[in-house]
Design a protein around this motif. Structure first.
Motif, PDB file in Angstrom:
ATOM      1  N   PRO A   1       0.833  -1.205   0.000  1.00  0.00           N
ATOM      2  CA  PRO A   1       0.000   0.000   0.000  1.00  0.00           C
ATOM      3  C   PRO A   1       0.865   1.251   0.000  1.00  0.00           C
ATOM      4  CG  PRO A   1       0.050  -0.961   2.188  1.00  0.00           C
ATOM      5  CD  PRO A   1       0.742  -1.939   1.273  1.00  0.00           C
TER       6      PRO A   1
ATOM      7  N   GLU B   1       9.172   6.158   8.039  1.00  0.00           N
ATOM      8  CA  GLU B   1       7.978   5.328   8.094  1.00  0.00           C
ATOM      9  C   GLU B   1       8.381   3.880   7.840  1.00  0.00           C
ATOM     10  OE1 GLU B   1       3.837   6.752   6.781  1.00  0.00           O
ATOM     11  OE2 GLU B   1       5.208   7.807   5.447  1.00  0.00           O
TER      12      GLU B   1
ATOM     13  N   TYR C   1       6.979  -0.074   6.885  1.00  0.00           N
ATOM     14  CA  TYR C   1       5.948  -1.008   6.469  1.00  0.00           C
ATOM     15  C   TYR C   1       6.283  -2.380   7.021  1.00  0.00           C
ATOM     16  CZ  TYR C   1       3.362  -4.386   3.685  1.00  0.00           C
ATOM     17  OH  TYR C   1       2.577  -5.438   3.307  1.00  0.00           O
TER      18      TYR C   1
ATOM     19  N   SER D   1       1.676  -7.054   9.325  1.00  0.00           N
ATOM     20  CA  SER D   1       0.473  -6.242   9.565  1.00  0.00           C
ATOM     21  C   SER D   1      -0.081  -5.622   8.291  1.00  0.00           C
ATOM     22  CB  SER D   1       0.772  -5.136  10.586  1.00  0.00           C
ATOM     23  OG  SER D   1       1.697  -4.203  10.044  1.00  0.00           O
ATOM     24  N   HIS D   2       0.725  -5.681   7.200  1.00  0.00           N
ATOM     25  CA  HIS D   2       0.333  -5.081   5.916  1.00  0.00           C
ATOM     26  C   HIS D   2      -0.075  -3.616   6.092  1.00  0.00           C
ATOM     27  CE1 HIS D   2      -0.724  -4.951   1.752  1.00  0.00           C
ATOM     28  NE2 HIS D   2      -2.014  -4.767   1.967  1.00  0.00           N
ATOM     29  N   SER D   3       0.751  -2.869   6.826  1.00  0.00           N
ATOM     30  CA  SER D   3       0.429  -1.460   7.091  1.00  0.00           C
ATOM     31  C   SER D   3       1.701  -0.674   7.359  1.00  0.00           C
ATOM     32  CB  SER D   3      -0.521  -1.347   8.290  1.00  0.00           C
ATOM     33  OG  SER D   3       0.099  -1.830   9.464  1.00  0.00           O
ATOM     34  N   TRP D   4       1.558   0.652   7.219  1.00  0.00           N
ATOM     35  CA  TRP D   4       2.643   1.597   7.498  1.00  0.00           C
ATOM     36  C   TRP D   4       2.435   2.238   8.862  1.00  0.00           C
ATOM     37  CZ3 TRP D   4       6.844   2.602   4.348  1.00  0.00           C
ATOM     38  CH2 TRP D   4       6.788   2.129   3.037  1.00  0.00           C
ATOM     39  N   ARG D   5       3.541   2.600   9.520  1.00  0.00           N
ATOM     40  CA  ARG D   5       3.483   3.390  10.748  1.00  0.00           C
ATOM     41  C   ARG D   5       4.712   4.294  10.806  1.00  0.00           C
ATOM     42  NH1 ARG D   5       3.865  -1.954  12.484  1.00  0.00           N
ATOM     43  NH2 ARG D   5       5.962  -2.635  13.091  1.00  0.00           N
TER      44      ARG D   5
END
Length: 354
Positions: free
Chosen positions: A87, A132, A134, A138-142
């Motif tokens: 993503p 950031e 990935y 979790s298949h997400s960015w933080r």
């Protein structure tokens, strides 16, 4: 691009190499023997456009696919013919970014680290870069907090993204070239090394070599890489009117400035023309892989012709292995890394098979 060993605990005997060209084309990943670079097999990447390798870990490659101001990042396992598109992160298009890829051994997770910084060249104090992360699990960015002090006299900086960021002992490393104000309207260039712990997601800073021969010259000619599993620094030199050289430092004791040890300096004969020689990195045996991009012809002129040489800094023996690299003359650079077959991605979600 750098030749980096990412699976330091194994000896599988294979390397993969993949070109970075400046034209729209389907890219091919070639698997070769790690000592001779003899051809074994090849995989055709399921992507086109301007693609380059961010990094590789345990047989999993991270590719950055950039075309007409649009970008995509993919995790690709060529041995099981699967890939996963990531993503989009909250990237500000007016900024500049670099990417690093690593394996989080504590959490059995693969992570992509994005480092972004402003392109403002007004020579006003600049804020620190933003990080950031990935996570494949979790298949997400933080966002990751910068968390260390930032020098207020830095008026401009950039992160060297011409080579993949080396991954050593659970950390990714970034070379930052800065322009700093030192008083009385004087400015000086200096380098700094940032580290990113992929397990804790903490950012740190390492000292650069306390060596005048390293401090001199452009940041563009200085690169972080791996040498036999340790963090290393290289610096390119050119000698008028003929010849090139590479200095190599290795950090023998992590985090200690005095542990930067200048191992050797090697010279390479050739015309002193910008872009003539490119340092691609070290093999796991300590040999340099060098790309020469020009071949002399009559009347002091040159033709574009990629030539690849393995150079042993101990014996000073060099071997032309160009026959193993059948790439066109518009090749910009080459990414090389150790390779092994793996099942990484086989049970991940939103994976594409081809």
């Amino acid at each position: 691009m750098s030749l980096c060993r990412v699976d330091n605990d194994h000896d599988h005997g294979y390397v993969m190499h993949m070109p970075r060209s400046c034209v729209e084309t389907t890219q091919v990943c070639t698997v070769s023997c790690d000592r001779t670079f003899d051809w074994i097999s090849e995989f055709r990447a399921p992507f086109t456009h301007y693609t380059y390798v961010v990094g590789s870990c345990n047989g999993l490659l991270c590719l950055y696919d950039y075309w007409k101001f649009d970008y995509k990042v993919h995790f690709w396992n060529p041995s099981i013919r699967k890939f996963k598109s990531l993503p989009t992160a909250s990237i500000i298009q007016s900024n500049t970014l670099s990417l690093g890829f690593a394996y989080d051994s504590q959490n059995n997770d693969y992570k992509l680290v994005k480092v972004e910084w402003p392109i403002d060249r007004t020579l006003q104090p600049m804020p620190p870069p933003e990080f950031e992360v990935y996570s494949l699990s979790s298949h997400s960015w933080r966002k990751a907090e910068f968390g260390i002090s930032w020098r207020p006299n830095i008026l401009y900086y950039s992160i060297n993204y011409n080579s993949p960021f080396p991954f050593v002992s659970g950390h990714l490393y970034f070379m930052v070239g800065t322009i700093r104000e030192t008083g009385q309207q004087e400015m000086h260039t200096r380098e700094m090394i940032l580290s990113f712990d992929v397990n804790s997601e903490k950012i740190g800073e390492l000292p650069v070599p306390d060596d005048d021969s390293f401090k001199e010259g452009s940041s563009y000619r200085k690169h972080l890489t791996l040498f036999k599993g340790k963090l290393a620094l290289t610096k390119d030199h050119s000698f008028r009117p003929y010849g090139y050289g590479h200095s190599v430092w290795v950090m023998t004791d992590y985090g200690e400035c005095k542990s930067w040890n200048k191992l050797f300096f090697v010279t390479i004969e050739g015309p002193n023309v910008d872009g003539y020689v490119r340092f691609n990195g070290f093999t796991k045996y300590g040999s340099l892989l060098i790309q020469q991009k020009l071949e002399p012809i009559d009347n002091g002129k040159y033709k574009i012709e990629n030539k690849f040489i393995l150079f042993d800094p101990k014996t000073l023996h060099h071997k032309d292995i160009s026959i193993q690299f059948k790439y066109p003359s518009n090749l910009v650079s080459l990414y090389v890394a150790t390779y092994l077959e793996s099942l990484a991605l086989h049970d991940a979600e939103n994976v594409v098979s081809y």
